[in-house]
Design an enzyme around this catalytic site. Structure first.
Site, PDB file in Angstrom:
ATOM      1  N   ALA A 280       0.971  -1.203  -0.014  1.00 48.34           N
ATOM      2  CA  ALA A 280      -0.026   0.157   0.033  1.00 48.34           C
ATOM      3  C   ALA A 280       0.925   1.267   0.163  1.00 48.34           C
ATOM      4  CB  ALA A 280      -0.887  -0.025   1.025  1.00 48.34           C
ATOM      5  N   CYS A 281       0.228   2.374  -0.729  1.00 50.53           N
ATOM      6  CA  CYS A 281       0.969   3.636  -0.605  1.00 50.53           C
ATOM      7  C   CYS A 281      -0.004   4.666  -0.725  1.00 50.53           C
ATOM      8  CB  CYS A 281       2.049   3.676  -1.488  1.00 50.53           C
ATOM      9  SG  CYS A 281       1.440   3.988  -3.264  1.00 50.53           S
ATOM     10  N   ASP A 282       0.279   5.935  -0.931  1.00 51.76           N
ATOM     11  CA  ASP A 282      -0.504   7.108  -0.523  1.00 51.76           C
ATOM     12  C   ASP A 282      -1.444   6.906  -1.864  1.00 51.76           C
ATOM     13  OD1 ASP A 282      -1.315   9.557   0.059  1.00 51.76           O
ATOM     14  OD2 ASP A 282      -0.329  10.334  -1.753  1.00 51.76           O
TER      15      ASP A 282
END
Lengths: 145, 483
Positions: free
Chosen positions: B396-398
């Site tokens: 997951a990331c922004d």
């Protein structure tokens, strides 16, 4: 695929004054050919300010990117190599930047897949840091693909 | 008989991941398949005890349920649970489909068969889904999933009807014939020679739920009761042992045995007496003696239970005793307790001199039995991890498009290189990570945000999306599990 996209988007610089400038310089080809708007460039910088330097995906390699908020016209990627490393927050040195612009969250996955293939190889990373011409870069990437 | 005692002490001192632990884990697997369904077995047992022609209040109408319930309901439940344990809900469906082929193809209630075909069905669909993973074009998942299950299930139904059913029926008949021969010769009490030492080594569930209960169900279907339910679950011997320790044990056991007795005899948790046997391995002789006596008395009175007493408490015994068996059952339990009490008391009295060290011994053997139980659990936990735990890893990331995609791609490549299959690795915006993800991988700068959104999940932080020590750790973990 990655090689194709990088054509005309590869740059080399001696040094930059700040990581913000490094991001701006790395994204410049995409801005010039109309893939992104200047808002996207600001967003990429803002992203680091908000979320930290996680875009430094491997030591010395950064992949500036942001969300597409009507700021990406066309999926694209560009390359910037620095002779002198620039410091990102948390004292992270960066010598190579791949600025990434994605229209949506799936269309660019081939690019990412190729890029990760390249960055996973120690030798390829060394060559990316030392290459002197766009042709060298693209040949290297095509050879790994 | 002293050899049995030796086996116990050797088994107790053993601390490497032993065969015993593996067998025990297998027993745990069987238990997990049977235990959630015990309620249905009891419902069937009550129905049978009351309404069959030899029951308390014979009723032809109600008795109509008896046959279908034992032939269809109970095996299907076992197969569904077994299938779910291996292959999730799709495994459960597959297990049930396979079981119906068995049931119709066989002349006996297919308990053993259901306990084989359920997990097998789960395994088939799980492997198949693993092969298709990430290869189904978007939008076609539902049709592919439904038809793959449908077609494989159709085939499994035919195969189990034609081939698996007869094999299991033959094996089943083999065991039945062997044990019936033992009954015919009057040597059934000899089973205690195996049962009692096995119980103390925490293998009780393997023998009870793997062998005696399925056999018992078949016999009960025909005769309304079965002695097999009693051969390893009799609470009498444990009661006798704890009584002996209460009167003739050392200080510590005198104090602790009465409490253990209540939990064992009334609550049916036999594990409570195991440490006492491990502390003085010779007392296994008393357990075997009592067990044999119990079986002999049950046989003498032709007594049996209508269903498996789980747990083996005196209440479960009395609740599942059919009309006409009460005297036999009560006599068997009491006689077993009496014999064990006598033999164990004798052993304890002869052994008085070691009293001072007893306190340590008891504590030690309580530790020992905890460790043994734990070992079995760890083995089964490891294999459960394999089946249920890590199936979805989310990077997951922004934005959910850049670094997370890169991390996920790279990690998929690494899994592929190692030959690890069946794990879905995808990338998301932190807030969009799906609920069923087992592990969330984020950059350490995003940990706080990930924690807010996914407090219930394991979160792994990394600094390097392609080559982080924590990713190496995860990879190693997955590798170990998949072995």
């Amino acid at each position: 695929m990655l090689g194709e996209h990088l054509k005309g988007n590869v740059r080399f610089l001696e040094s930059v004054n700040s990581w913000e400038e490094a991001i701006r310089e790395s994204a410049a080809p995409l801005l010039e050919n109309g893939s992104i708007t200047s808002k996207y460039v600001d967003d990429m910088i803002q992203n680091v300010n908000t979320n930290g330097p996680y875009i430094v995906v491997v030591p010395e390699f950064a992949m500036p990117h942001a969300k597409n908020e009507n700021s990406v016209e066309k999926t694209g990627i560009s390359f910037l190599q620095l002779q002198e490393p620039v410091m990102f927050p948390d004292d992270k040195e960066v010598k190579v930047l791949f600025a990434l612009a994605a229209e949506d969250s799936t269309g660019h996955l081939d690019l990412i897949s190729d890029l990760s293939g390249v960055l996973m190889e120690d030798e390829a990373r060394d060559e990316l840091k030392q290459a002197k011409s766009e042709k060298e870069i693209i040949d290297l990437i095509n050879s790994v693909e | 008989m002293s050899t049995s005692a030796d086996t116990v002490s050797m088994g107790g001192g053993n601390n490497s991941p032993s065969i015993r632990a593996k067998v025990q884990a297998f027993g745990g697997f069987l238990t997990n398949m049977v235990l959630p369904n015990i309620g249905a077995f009891i419902a069937w047992g009550l129905l049978t005890a009351l309404f069959i022609p030899s029951g308390w209040m014979p009723n032809e109408e109600f008795a109509k349920i008896v046959g279908p319930a034992i032939n269809f309901l109970l095996p299907l439940l076992l197969a569904i649970t077994g299938g779910r344990m291996v292959g999730g809900q799709r495994g459960a469906v597959m297990g049930a489909i396979g079981a119906i082929g068995l049931i119709v193809g066989a002349d006996i209630p297919m308990f053993l068969g259901a306990m084989v075909i359920g997990p097998l069905g789960g395994l088939i669909i799980k492997k198949f889904d693993g092969l298709l993973e990430n290869r189904i074009p978007a939008g076609f998942e539902m049709i592919v999933n439904n038809f793959s299950l449908g077609i494989l299930g159709f085939l499994l139904m035919l195969v189990s009807f034609e081939f698996i059913g007869p094999v299991i029926e033959a094996a089943n008949n083999g065991i039945t014939v062997a044990i019936e021969a033992l009954v015919a010769t009057g040597l059934l009490p000899l089973l205690s020679l195996i049962n009692e030492p096995a119980k103390v080594l925490f293998l009780n569930n393997v023998i009870d739920q793997g062998i005696y209960y399925p056999l018992g169900m078949q016999a009960a279907a025909e005769q309304g009761k079965s002695i097999y339910f009693t051969v390893a679950s009799n609470p009498g011997p444990g009661l006798g042992l704890l009584l002996a320790f209460t009167f003739f044990g050392g200080k510590t056991s005198k104090r602790t045995a009465p409490g253990a007795m209540i939990i064992h005899f009334l609550g049916g948790i036999h594990e409570l007496y195991f440490p006492y046997v491990l502390m003085k391995p010779l007392t296994i002789v008393g357990m075997i003696g009592g067990g044999m006596t119990g079986i002999a008395v049950f046989e003498l009175f032709d007594a049996g239970l209508v269903a498996g007493p789980s747990p083996g408490s005196i209440f479960a015994y009395l609740g599942l005793t059919p009309k006409g068996s009460f005297i036999g059952i009560i006599a068997g339990v009491l006689a077993a307790a009496g014999v064990t009490f006598l033999i164990t008391s004798l052993i304890l009295k002869m052994d008085k001199n070691t009293e001072e060290t007893e306190e340590e011994n008891l504590n030690e053997s309580i530790e020992k039995s905890k460790a043994m139980k734990q070992e079995g659990k760890e083995v089964s936990a490891a294999s459960e991890q394999h089946t249920t735990q890590i199936e979805k890893i989310s990077f997951a990331c922004d934005a959910g498009a850049g670094s997370s995609a890169m991390g996920a791609t790279a990690f998929r490549k690494k899994l592929h290189k190692k030959g690890i299959e069946g794990i879905e690795v995808k990338h998301y915006r932190i807030e969009d990570v799906p609920e069923d993800a087992n592990i969330v991988v984020v950059h350490k700068d995003l940990l706080d945000r990930a924690k807010i959104a996914h407090s219930d999940k394991e979160i792994i932080t990394i600094e390097n999306f392609l080559d982080d020590p924590n990713l190496h750790g995860l990879l190693e973990r997955l590798e170990n599990v998949s072995k």
